[in-house]
Motif scaffolding. Structure first.
Motif, PDB file in Angstrom:
ATOM      1  N   LYS A 143      22.817 -28.509  16.543  1.00  0.00           N
ATOM      2  CA  LYS A 143      23.863 -28.504  15.269  1.00  0.00           C
ATOM      3  C   LYS A 143      23.538 -28.042  14.115  1.00  0.00           C
ATOM      4  O   LYS A 143      22.284 -27.976  13.769  1.00  0.00           O
ATOM      5  CB  LYS A 143      24.346 -30.207  15.072  1.00  0.00           C
ATOM      6  N   LYS A 144      24.345 -26.954  13.408  1.00  0.00           N
ATOM      7  CA  LYS A 144      24.120 -26.235  12.126  1.00  0.00           C
ATOM      8  C   LYS A 144      24.727 -27.228  11.008  1.00  0.00           C
ATOM      9  O   LYS A 144      25.937 -27.591  11.244  1.00  0.00           O
ATOM     10  CB  LYS A 144      24.353 -24.744  12.343  1.00  0.00           C
ATOM     11  N   GLN A 145      23.759 -27.021   9.768  1.00  0.00           N
ATOM     12  CA  GLN A 145      24.634 -27.701   8.983  1.00  0.00           C
ATOM     13  C   GLN A 145      24.301 -27.117   7.461  1.00  0.00           C
ATOM     14  O   GLN A 145      23.266 -26.387   7.356  1.00  0.00           O
ATOM     15  CB  GLN A 145      24.222 -29.244   8.770  1.00  0.00           C
ATOM     16  N   VAL A 146      24.691 -27.461   6.445  1.00  0.00           N
ATOM     17  CA  VAL A 146      23.863 -27.696   5.032  1.00  0.00           C
ATOM     18  C   VAL A 146      23.858 -28.827   4.421  1.00  0.00           C
ATOM     19  O   VAL A 146      24.414 -29.798   4.974  1.00  0.00           O
ATOM     20  CB  VAL A 146      24.887 -26.657   4.125  1.00  0.00           C
ATOM     21  N   ILE A 147      22.958 -28.964   3.535  1.00  0.00           N
ATOM     22  CA  ILE A 147      22.543 -30.170   2.764  1.00  0.00           C
ATOM     23  C   ILE A 147      23.191 -30.450   1.751  1.00  0.00           C
ATOM     24  O   ILE A 147      23.170 -29.514   0.871  1.00  0.00           O
ATOM     25  CB  ILE A 147      21.114 -30.426   2.743  1.00  0.00           C
ATOM     26  N   ILE A 148      23.791 -31.618   1.371  1.00  0.00           N
ATOM     27  CA  ILE A 148      24.403 -31.877   0.105  1.00  0.00           C
ATOM     28  C   ILE A 148      23.435 -33.054  -0.698  1.00  0.00           C
ATOM     29  O   ILE A 148      23.128 -33.891   0.115  1.00  0.00           O
ATOM     30  CB  ILE A 148      25.807 -32.365   0.134  1.00  0.00           C
ATOM     31  N   VAL A 149      22.961 -32.776  -1.661  1.00  0.00           N
ATOM     32  CA  VAL A 149      21.962 -33.672  -2.387  1.00  0.00           C
ATOM     33  C   VAL A 149      22.545 -33.846  -3.746  1.00  0.00           C
ATOM     34  O   VAL A 149      22.950 -33.413  -4.610  1.00  0.00           O
ATOM     35  CB  VAL A 149      20.533 -32.824  -2.801  1.00  0.00           C
ATOM     36  N   ASP A 150      22.174 -35.414  -4.032  1.00  0.00           N
ATOM     37  CA  ASP A 150      22.723 -36.030  -5.279  1.00  0.00           C
ATOM     38  C   ASP A 150      21.435 -36.306  -5.957  1.00  0.00           C
ATOM     39  O   ASP A 150      20.887 -37.228  -5.354  1.00  0.00           O
ATOM     40  CB  ASP A 150      23.779 -37.328  -5.275  1.00  0.00           C
ATOM     41  N   LEU A 151      21.315 -36.046  -7.131  1.00  0.00           N
ATOM     42  CA  LEU A 151      20.146 -36.311  -7.982  1.00  0.00           C
ATOM     43  C   LEU A 151      20.277 -37.164  -9.435  1.00  0.00           C
ATOM     44  O   LEU A 151      21.581 -36.454 -10.094  1.00  0.00           O
ATOM     45  CB  LEU A 151      19.336 -35.094  -8.387  1.00  0.00           C
ATOM     46  N   GLU A 152      19.519 -37.940  -9.725  1.00  0.00           N
ATOM     47  CA  GLU A 152      19.749 -38.368 -10.999  1.00  0.00           C
ATOM     48  C   GLU A 152      18.283 -38.526 -11.550  1.00  0.00           C
ATOM     49  O   GLU A 152      17.321 -38.496 -10.853  1.00  0.00           O
ATOM     50  CB  GLU A 152      20.588 -39.784 -11.132  1.00  0.00           C
ATOM     51  N   PRO A 153      17.960 -38.652 -12.932  1.00  0.00           N
ATOM     52  CA  PRO A 153      16.853 -38.418 -13.560  1.00  0.00           C
ATOM     53  C   PRO A 153      16.270 -40.026 -13.052  1.00  0.00           C
ATOM     54  O   PRO A 153      16.914 -41.028 -13.081  1.00  0.00           O
ATOM     55  CB  PRO A 153      16.848 -38.449 -14.867  1.00  0.00           C
ATOM     56  N   ASN A 154      14.952 -39.943 -12.756  1.00  0.00           N
ATOM     57  CA  ASN A 154      14.155 -41.289 -12.364  1.00  0.00           C
ATOM     58  C   ASN A 154      14.492 -42.074 -11.279  1.00  0.00           C
ATOM     59  O   ASN A 154      14.486 -43.053 -11.077  1.00  0.00           O
ATOM     60  CB  ASN A 154      13.936 -41.992 -13.526  1.00  0.00           C
ATOM     61  N   LYS A 155      15.339 -41.322 -10.112  1.00  0.00           N
ATOM     62  CA  LYS A 155      16.139 -41.956  -9.100  1.00  0.00           C
ATOM     63  C   LYS A 155      15.636 -41.305  -7.748  1.00  0.00           C
ATOM     64  O   LYS A 155      15.340 -40.155  -8.036  1.00  0.00           O
ATOM     65  CB  LYS A 155      17.524 -42.131  -9.179  1.00  0.00           C
ATOM     66  N   ILE A 156      15.749 -42.174  -6.561  1.00  0.00           N
ATOM     67  CA  ILE A 156      15.364 -41.421  -5.314  1.00  0.00           C
ATOM     68  C   ILE A 156      16.648 -40.412  -5.114  1.00  0.00           C
ATOM     69  O   ILE A 156      17.705 -40.806  -5.303  1.00  0.00           O
ATOM     70  CB  ILE A 156      15.339 -42.290  -4.199  1.00  0.00           C
ATOM     71  N   ALA A 157      16.381 -39.355  -4.698  1.00  0.00           N
ATOM     72  CA  ALA A 157      17.201 -38.492  -4.137  1.00  0.00           C
ATOM     73  C   ALA A 157      18.266 -38.704  -3.050  1.00  0.00           C
ATOM     74  O   ALA A 157      17.627 -39.253  -1.846  1.00  0.00           O
ATOM     75  CB  ALA A 157      16.805 -36.872  -3.799  1.00  0.00           C
ATOM     76  N   GLN A 158      19.529 -38.791  -3.042  1.00  0.00           N
ATOM     77  CA  GLN A 158      20.348 -39.116  -1.986  1.00  0.00           C
ATOM     78  C   GLN A 158      20.738 -37.957  -1.326  1.00  0.00           C
ATOM     79  O   GLN A 158      21.385 -36.955  -2.184  1.00  0.00           O
ATOM     80  CB  GLN A 158      21.509 -40.183  -2.437  1.00  0.00           C
ATOM     81  N   TYR A 159      20.685 -37.629   0.108  1.00  0.00           N
ATOM     82  CA  TYR A 159      21.209 -36.281   0.867  1.00  0.00           C
ATOM     83  C   TYR A 159      22.127 -36.917   1.914  1.00  0.00           C
ATOM     84  O   TYR A 159      21.832 -37.872   2.786  1.00  0.00           O
ATOM     85  CB  TYR A 159      20.023 -35.698   1.132  1.00  0.00           C
ATOM     86  N   ARG A 160      22.805 -35.871   2.252  1.00  0.00           N
ATOM     87  CA  ARG A 160      23.564 -36.017   3.873  1.00  0.00           C
ATOM     88  C   ARG A 160      23.785 -34.674   4.103  1.00  0.00           C
ATOM     89  O   ARG A 160      23.750 -33.634   3.417  1.00  0.00           O
ATOM     90  CB  ARG A 160      24.992 -36.717   3.607  1.00  0.00           C
ATOM     91  N   THR A 161      23.807 -34.524   5.576  1.00  0.00           N
ATOM     92  CA  THR A 161      24.227 -33.257   6.170  1.00  0.00           C
ATOM     93  C   THR A 161      25.807 -32.924   6.316  1.00  0.00           C
ATOM     94  O   THR A 161      26.602 -33.933   6.366  1.00  0.00           O
ATOM     95  CB  THR A 161      23.649 -33.120   7.554  1.00  0.00           C
TER      96      THR A 161
ATOM     97  N   VAL B 194       8.471 -34.347  -8.255  1.00  0.00           N
ATOM     98  CA  VAL B 194       9.725 -33.673  -7.603  1.00  0.00           C
ATOM     99  C   VAL B 194      10.494 -34.669  -6.615  1.00  0.00           C
ATOM    100  O   VAL B 194       9.902 -35.411  -5.834  1.00  0.00           O
ATOM    101  CB  VAL B 194       9.164 -32.556  -6.669  1.00  0.00           C
ATOM    102  N   GLN B 195      11.904 -34.719  -7.035  1.00  0.00           N
ATOM    103  CA  GLN B 195      12.984 -35.604  -6.293  1.00  0.00           C
ATOM    104  C   GLN B 195      13.007 -35.070  -4.867  1.00  0.00           C
ATOM    105  O   GLN B 195      13.356 -35.938  -3.947  1.00  0.00           O
ATOM    106  CB  GLN B 195      13.749 -35.989  -7.026  1.00  0.00           C
ATOM    107  N   TYR B 196      13.231 -33.636  -4.819  1.00  0.00           N
ATOM    108  CA  TYR B 196      13.847 -33.085  -3.457  1.00  0.00           C
ATOM    109  C   TYR B 196      13.169 -31.810  -3.442  1.00  0.00           C
ATOM    110  O   TYR B 196      12.846 -30.860  -4.125  1.00  0.00           O
ATOM    111  CB  TYR B 196      15.202 -32.995  -3.509  1.00  0.00           C
ATOM    112  N   THR B 197      12.705 -31.540  -2.117  1.00  0.00           N
ATOM    113  CA  THR B 197      12.146 -30.158  -1.652  1.00  0.00           C
ATOM    114  C   THR B 197      12.964 -29.507  -0.963  1.00  0.00           C
ATOM    115  O   THR B 197      13.171 -30.056   0.255  1.00  0.00           O
ATOM    116  CB  THR B 197      10.597 -30.086  -1.158  1.00  0.00           C
ATOM    117  N   ALA B 198      13.298 -28.277  -1.163  1.00  0.00           N
ATOM    118  CA  ALA B 198      14.228 -27.394  -0.563  1.00  0.00           C
ATOM    119  C   ALA B 198      13.487 -26.508   0.365  1.00  0.00           C
ATOM    120  O   ALA B 198      13.089 -25.408  -0.483  1.00  0.00           O
ATOM    121  CB  ALA B 198      15.529 -26.728  -1.341  1.00  0.00           C
TER     122      ALA B 198
END
Length: 408
Positions: A271-289, A233-237
């Motif tokens: 502060k309230k936010q949503v999370i934007i996550v960028d995913l590719e196979p076999n790579k570390i997930a990149q996220y930002r608020t 699992v690369q990212y857990t929501a």
């Protein structure tokens, strides 16, 4: 592949008597605009869609209208799971219609949907209990989603039996997630887990649950550690906590995004936010608020001068306020009227009387032969060190008269 992660909408929730539905409409519109602006490929809502098992009609309409808009009428898949505030049957009930619009509800933790092709948009190519795999035309790789909706103790016993729940919950989830990941989640796709649980990094300090929230953590029985998450699992929501938390284990982010609005005064200033996550196979997930701007701020204020309080209220008309007023004596009805007329968002007024007469040493005897009004005066004086004022006595007399009428 880009994902928007949000949670804990609590549609229909009030702040005491004060409705938040208009603010919820505004902030969900903002989330929809962010999803379009960021060109996200998939949206995940990690539980507590509603605030109660039986939400008002307006809240139900707002949920369906928002999810339809987020799905772009079927062009973008949306995953929505049940939280501890949601009725799992209510969440699952519209699924057969919602799937045609690319909206996938998971009310029960072991729900298995049917494979489906959403015409000209995407395909659900593999499914299992709490799992689906989606293929979007613009990507050569699929996305695999493991989902575990919230289950209360009764439903947990159906799945776990009556053995030690603390051990069983932790071990069963770890076992089921790992088996599913081993079967479906290789390095040739992107792999996501979404769940509504109280999760913690092993060895970390306990995270505070929201004020007024139905607690998930009862001792350690319902605590799940993030090292239960499969390595694939690369990212857990996550959903449940109303404040942003990153509790990742290693390089895979494990995120509570928080609620889109402040729902109690303990969340004042967050502060309230949503999370934007960028995913590719076999790579570390990149996220930002991405911070959310809509919604009225919740503010706790304290004053010892009525004029200052009224001025501040006039200067801050958009806030929802918990107001503490210190005074030497009890507030008069005219002062309270001035305060309430100055602002339409006062949720609580907390009077604090600072001046108290010295109580006589020793305990005085109580004359039980007095009438109820004199007994009340004696009690009030012993409790607060002063006589009740005229307005308080008028209120007491009204209550007493009403009580006597009911007894007659």
């Amino acid at each position: 592949m880009r994902i928007l992660h949000t949670a804990d909408w609590h549609l229909g929730k009030k702040l005491d008597f004060f409705s938040r539905i208009e603010e919820q409409k505004e902030v969900l519109d903002e989330i929809c605009q962010i999803a379009d602006r960021e060109e996200v490929d998939l949206v995940v809502v990690s539980g507590d869609l509603y605030d109660t098992f039986n939400p008002p009609v307006e809240a139900t309409e707002l949920l369906y209208r928002t999810l339809k808009r987020l799905s772009k009428n079927g062009k973008r898949p949306v995953i929505a799971i049940a939280g501890n505030h949601d009725s799992p049957d209510r969440i699952d009930s519209p699924d057969s219609l919602a799937r045609e619009l690319g909206i996938f509800f998971f009310g029960q933790p072991n729900l298995k949907i049917n494979p489906i092709t959403v015409e000209d948009s995407f395909d659900v190519i593999r499914v299992d209990e709490g799992f689906l795999e989606i293929k979007l035309p613009k990507y050569y790789y699929p996305i695999r989603i493991l989902s575990t909706a919230f289950a209360n103790e009764i439903r947990l016993k159906q799945y776990l039996g009556d053995t030690d729940k603390a051990t069983q919950l932790q071990e069963l989830l770890k076992k089921n997630w790992q088996e599913t990941a081993n079967q479906y989640c290789d390095n040739y796709g992107v792999n996501l887990l979404t769940t509504h649980l109280y999760m913690l990094k092993r060895g970390a300090e306990m995270l505070e649950e929201p004020e007024g929230e139905k607690p998930l953590r009862l001792g350690f029985a319902d605590l799940v550690y993030s090292d239960s998450i499969p390595a694939q699992v690369q990212y857990t929501a996550l959903g449940h906590l109303h404040k942003f938390h990153e509790i990742g284990q290693g390089t895979a982010p494990v995120i509570y995004p928080g609620s889109p609005l402040a729902y109690s005064f303990s969340e004042s200033g967050q502060k309230k936010q949503v999370i934007i996550v960028d995913l590719e196979p076999n790579k570390i997930a990149q996220y930002r608020t991405v911070h959310l701007e809509k919604g009225r701020p919740l503010v706790r204020m304290r004053f010892n001068d009525i004029d200052e309080a009224v001025k501040w209220l006039h200067d801050n008309p958009n806030a929802l306020v918990e107001l503490t007023l210190e005074s030497d004596n009890f507030l008069s009805s005219s002062d309270l009227k001035r305060v309430h007329e100055a602002h339409n968002g006062i949720i609580h007024v907390i009077p604090v009387v600072s001046k108290k007469q010295e109580l006589q040493s020793g305990r005085s005897s109580v004359n039980l032969d007095q009438d109820m009004k004199d007994l009340f005066k004696d009690y009030f004086k012993s409790k607060y060190g002063q006589e009740p004022n005229e307005e308080l006595m008028t209120l007491f007399n009204e209550v007493a008269a009403n009580t006597l009428e009911k007894e007659d």
